[in-house]
Design a protein around this motif. Sequence first.
Motif, PDB file in Angstrom:
ATOM      1  N   ASN A 197       0.823  -1.195   0.000  1.00 43.86           N
ATOM      2  CA  ASN A 197       0.000   0.000   0.000  1.00 43.86           C
ATOM      3  C   ASN A 197       0.872   1.267   0.000  1.00 43.86           C
ATOM      4  O   ASN A 197       1.825   1.358   0.769  1.00 43.86           O
ATOM      5  N   CYS A 198       0.497   2.238  -0.857  1.00 41.96           N
ATOM      6  CA  CYS A 198       1.274   3.490  -0.974  1.00 41.96           C
ATOM      7  C   CYS A 198       1.616   4.110   0.374  1.00 41.96           C
ATOM      8  O   CYS A 198       2.733   4.599   0.577  1.00 41.96           O
ATOM      9  N   ILE A 199       0.665   4.086   1.278  1.00 41.93           N
ATOM     10  CA  ILE A 199       0.861   4.773   2.560  1.00 41.93           C
ATOM     11  C   ILE A 199       2.072   4.220   3.338  1.00 41.93           C
ATOM     12  O   ILE A 199       2.642   4.896   4.177  1.00 41.93           O
ATOM     13  N   LEU A 200       2.493   2.999   2.979  1.00 39.74           N
ATOM     14  CA  LEU A 200       3.590   2.365   3.710  1.00 39.74           C
ATOM     15  C   LEU A 200       4.974   2.682   3.132  1.00 39.74           C
ATOM     16  O   LEU A 200       5.984   2.231   3.661  1.00 39.74           O
ATOM     17  N   PHE A 201       4.998   3.438   2.037  1.00 38.24           N
ATOM     18  CA  PHE A 201       6.307   3.830   1.480  1.00 38.24           C
ATOM     19  C   PHE A 201       6.308   5.227   0.849  1.00 38.24           C
ATOM     20  O   PHE A 201       7.336   5.707   0.383  1.00 38.24           O
ATOM     21  N   SER A 202       5.155   5.929   0.829  1.00 34.03           N
ATOM     22  CA  SER A 202       5.111   7.206   0.095  1.00 34.03           C
ATOM     23  C   SER A 202       5.960   8.292   0.765  1.00 34.03           C
ATOM     24  O   SER A 202       6.332   9.265   0.099  1.00 34.03           O
ATOM     25  N   ASN A 203       6.323   8.114   2.041  1.00 34.70           N
ATOM     26  CA  ASN A 203       7.279   9.053   2.656  1.00 34.70           C
ATOM     27  C   ASN A 203       8.604   9.034   1.896  1.00 34.70           C
ATOM     28  O   ASN A 203       9.300  10.032   1.802  1.00 34.70           O
ATOM     29  N   ARG A 204       8.945   7.895   1.318  1.00 31.40           N
ATOM     30  CA  ARG A 204      10.203   7.780   0.555  1.00 31.40           C
ATOM     31  C   ARG A 204      10.129   8.585  -0.746  1.00 31.40           C
ATOM     32  O   ARG A 204      11.152   8.920  -1.332  1.00 31.40           O
ATOM     33  N   LEU A 205       8.924   8.858  -1.199  1.00 28.78           N
ATOM     34  CA  LEU A 205       8.739   9.571  -2.472  1.00 28.78           C
ATOM     35  C   LEU A 205       8.586  11.066  -2.257  1.00 28.78           C
ATOM     36  O   LEU A 205       9.039  11.870  -3.073  1.00 28.78           O
ATOM     37  N   TYR A 206       7.909  11.444  -1.155  1.00 29.75           N
ATOM     38  CA  TYR A 206       7.481  12.834  -1.017  1.00 29.75           C
ATOM     39  C   TYR A 206       8.028  13.583   0.189  1.00 29.75           C
ATOM     40  O   TYR A 206       8.021  14.809   0.189  1.00 29.75           O
ATOM     41  N   ASN A 207       8.440  12.857   1.222  1.00 30.83           N
ATOM     42  CA  ASN A 207       8.797  13.589   2.445  1.00 30.83           C
ATOM     43  C   ASN A 207       9.703  12.750   3.331  1.00 30.83           C
ATOM     44  O   ASN A 207       9.351  12.409   4.457  1.00 30.83           O
ATOM     45  N   PHE A 208      10.883  12.438   2.825  1.00 29.48           N
ATOM     46  CA  PHE A 208      11.713  11.455   3.530  1.00 29.48           C
ATOM     47  C   PHE A 208      12.257  11.977   4.855  1.00 29.48           C
ATOM     48  O   PHE A 208      12.278  11.273   5.849  1.00 29.48           O
ATOM     49  N   THR A 209      12.721  13.242   4.852  1.00 24.89           N
ATOM     50  CA  THR A 209      13.267  13.776   6.109  1.00 24.89           C
ATOM     51  C   THR A 209      12.451  14.954   6.638  1.00 24.89           C
ATOM     52  O   THR A 209      12.931  15.736   7.440  1.00 24.89           O
ATOM     53  N   GLY A 210      11.221  15.057   6.129  1.00 23.63           N
ATOM     54  CA  GLY A 210      10.380  16.161   6.603  1.00 23.63           C
ATOM     55  C   GLY A 210      10.587  17.439   5.803  1.00 23.63           C
ATOM     56  O   GLY A 210      10.049  18.491   6.153  1.00 23.63           O
ATOM     57  N   LYS A 211      11.393  17.349   4.719  1.00 26.33           N
ATOM     58  CA  LYS A 211      11.662  18.559   3.927  1.00 26.33           C
ATOM     59  C   LYS A 211      11.162  18.407   2.494  1.00 26.33           C
ATOM     60  O   LYS A 211      11.728  18.968   1.549  1.00 26.33           O
ATOM     61  N   GLY A 212      10.141  17.567   2.313  1.00 23.24           N
ATOM     62  CA  GLY A 212       9.590  17.357   0.973  1.00 23.24           C
ATOM     63  C   GLY A 212      10.546  16.644   0.032  1.00 23.24           C
ATOM     64  O   GLY A 212      10.472  16.814  -1.192  1.00 23.24           O
ATOM     65  N   ASP A 213      11.459  15.875   0.590  1.00 21.75           N
ATOM     66  CA  ASP A 213      12.494  15.232  -0.232  1.00 21.75           C
ATOM     67  C   ASP A 213      12.239  13.734  -0.465  1.00 21.75           C
ATOM     68  O   ASP A 213      11.338  13.133   0.122  1.00 21.75           O
ATOM     69  N   GLN A 214      13.085  13.176  -1.314  1.00 21.18           N
ATOM     70  CA  GLN A 214      12.978  11.767  -1.698  1.00 21.18           C
ATOM     71  C   GLN A 214      14.066  10.959  -0.980  1.00 21.18           C
ATOM     72  O   GLN A 214      15.144  11.493  -0.692  1.00 21.18           O
ATOM     73  N   ASP A 215      13.796   9.676  -0.749  1.00 20.69           N
ATOM     74  CA  ASP A 215      14.793   8.805  -0.112  1.00 20.69           C
ATOM     75  C   ASP A 215      15.961   8.598  -1.089  1.00 20.69           C
ATOM     76  O   ASP A 215      15.769   8.045  -2.184  1.00 20.69           O
ATOM     77  N   PRO A 216      17.168   9.034  -0.722  1.00 16.04           N
ATOM     78  CA  PRO A 216      18.304   8.899  -1.651  1.00 16.04           C
ATOM     79  C   PRO A 216      18.680   7.435  -1.915  1.00 16.04           C
ATOM     80  O   PRO A 216      19.361   7.158  -2.901  1.00 16.04           O
ATOM     81  N   SER A 217      18.197   6.532  -1.071  1.00 16.88           N
ATOM     82  CA  SER A 217      18.533   5.125  -1.313  1.00 16.88           C
ATOM     83  C   SER A 217      17.544   4.465  -2.285  1.00 16.88           C
ATOM     84  O   SER A 217      17.604   3.257  -2.529  1.00 16.88           O
ATOM     85  N   LEU A 218      16.619   5.255  -2.821  1.00 18.29           N
ATOM     86  CA  LEU A 218      15.647   4.738  -3.795  1.00 18.29           C
ATOM     87  C   LEU A 218      16.032   5.224  -5.193  1.00 18.29           C
ATOM     88  O   LEU A 218      16.265   6.421  -5.390  1.00 18.29           O
ATOM     89  N   ASP A 219      16.101   4.319  -6.144  1.00 14.80           N
ATOM     90  CA  ASP A 219      16.438   4.670  -7.526  1.00 14.80           C
ATOM     91  C   ASP A 219      15.478   5.759  -8.044  1.00 14.80           C
ATOM     92  O   ASP A 219      14.256   5.584  -7.978  1.00 14.80           O
ATOM     93  N   PRO A 220      16.009   6.884  -8.564  1.00 12.37           N
ATOM     94  CA  PRO A 220      15.146   8.008  -8.976  1.00 12.37           C
ATOM     95  C   PRO A 220      14.136   7.642 -10.068  1.00 12.37           C
ATOM     96  O   PRO A 220      13.001   8.136 -10.050  1.00 12.37           O
ATOM     97  N   THR A 221      14.525   6.790 -10.999  1.00  8.99           N
ATOM     98  CA  THR A 221      13.583   6.404 -12.067  1.00  8.99           C
ATOM     99  C   THR A 221      12.442   5.580 -11.478  1.00  8.99           C
ATOM    100  O   THR A 221      11.264   5.750 -11.825  1.00  8.99           O
ATOM    101  N   TYR A 222      12.808   4.688 -10.570  1.00  9.76           N
ATOM    102  CA  TYR A 222      11.780   3.872  -9.910  1.00  9.76           C
ATOM    103  C   TYR A 222      10.865   4.771  -9.065  1.00  9.76           C
ATOM    104  O   TYR A 222       9.639   4.618  -9.078  1.00  9.76           O
ATOM    105  N   ALA A 223      11.480   5.744  -8.375  1.00  3.93           N
ATOM    106  CA  ALA A 223      10.691   6.673  -7.559  1.00  3.93           C
ATOM    107  C   ALA A 223       9.703   7.446  -8.439  1.00  3.93           C
ATOM    108  O   ALA A 223       8.535   7.615  -8.076  1.00  3.93           O
TER     109      ALA A 223
END
Length: 323
Positions: A197-223
């Motif tokens: 479910n999106c809710i269980l990983f969407s922080n990695r796409l939209y708000n990883f550290t609370g600054k509207g950023d993406q998880d750097p350990s996630l491939d950008p194309t996949y993100a």
Amino acid sequence: MKTYFIFACVVALTVAGVCQAGVLRKNFYSNSCPSAEAIVKNITQTLVASDPGLPADLLRMHFHDCFVRGCDGSVLITSTANNIAEKDSIPNLSLEGFDVIDEIKTELESKCAGKVSCADILALAARDAVSFQFQKPMWEVLTGRRDGKVSLASEVLANIPSPFFNFSTLLKGFQSKGLTVHDLVVLSGAHTIGHGNCILFSNRLYNFTGKGDQDPSLDPTYAAFLKTKCKSLSDTTTTVGMDPDSSTNFDASYYVNLKHKKGLFQSDAALLTNRISNKIVGELQKSTDFFKEFAQSMKRMGAIGVLTGNSGEIRKTCGVINS
Ligand code: HEM
């Protein structure tokens, strides 16, 4: 003395089908319900043929059963007025496939009433569902589990690992069940099938550290691809295949994707953050290697905290503790 006990136990097993020593064994039902395993397999595989998502449902349900109070069918119990059961805890709300276990149980009760435990049915059905794709059993399931009489929603969060866990927390959880770092990496390969479910990983796409950023350990194309599916941080309804392009195919592509930074959850990506587990991910890239290891780890998972002998009971209905 030890030899005598084992001998006495074997005699007891043969005569009564009961053994206090508490081990699972091959073909536990060969006398008490000889067609049990065939019935589980037939019903499961008939249903998988028309529902390709079922292997994932049952595999996850078996895992959630084993990690809370051992593989005792406690996950199958329905809440009552006096008890909120495991099934109604947050991590279990997305479990599916209870109806399949009930259908198998009904058939088994009509053929050999009171003999086959719900915990064994779940362990066998998970194996048979995943094995359908291969037309041969992918791991051995020892039997003789009995059903627990307790199921508490309050015990689930402390035992089922969260997708937000880091490596050390994941490992601690597995070690607390007698499993190793190797089992952790191998069993995580179950994420080669099924959905998240999106809710269980969407922080990695939209708000990883609370600054509207993406998880750097996630491939950008996949993100970027995942963002086309999960439109916002608050998407609670969309699910995506955990293994891009092959989420109904049980194979080693989970590990290939993971190495390419395409693991869906933080808990998947976490397996690359430790030297030992990262090395194991590298060793499981070929399906033949993964299948061999998965078979062994599933056997260990399927033996966690089992009730055997005279412990527990054989439930009449999988959702209800016998009165
Ligand atoms: C290592 C720790 C693990 C974590 C943190 C984890 C977490 C998750 C999460 C969050 C989901 C998605 C649930 C949802 O969206 O509602 C999921 C799905 C799934 N998990 Fe795990 N899991 C872990 C280990 C395992 C193990 C050991 C197995 C089985 C051996 C397993 C089998 C599955 C399967 C098959 C699905 C897909 C279910 C479906 O599509 O019906 N997981 N897992």
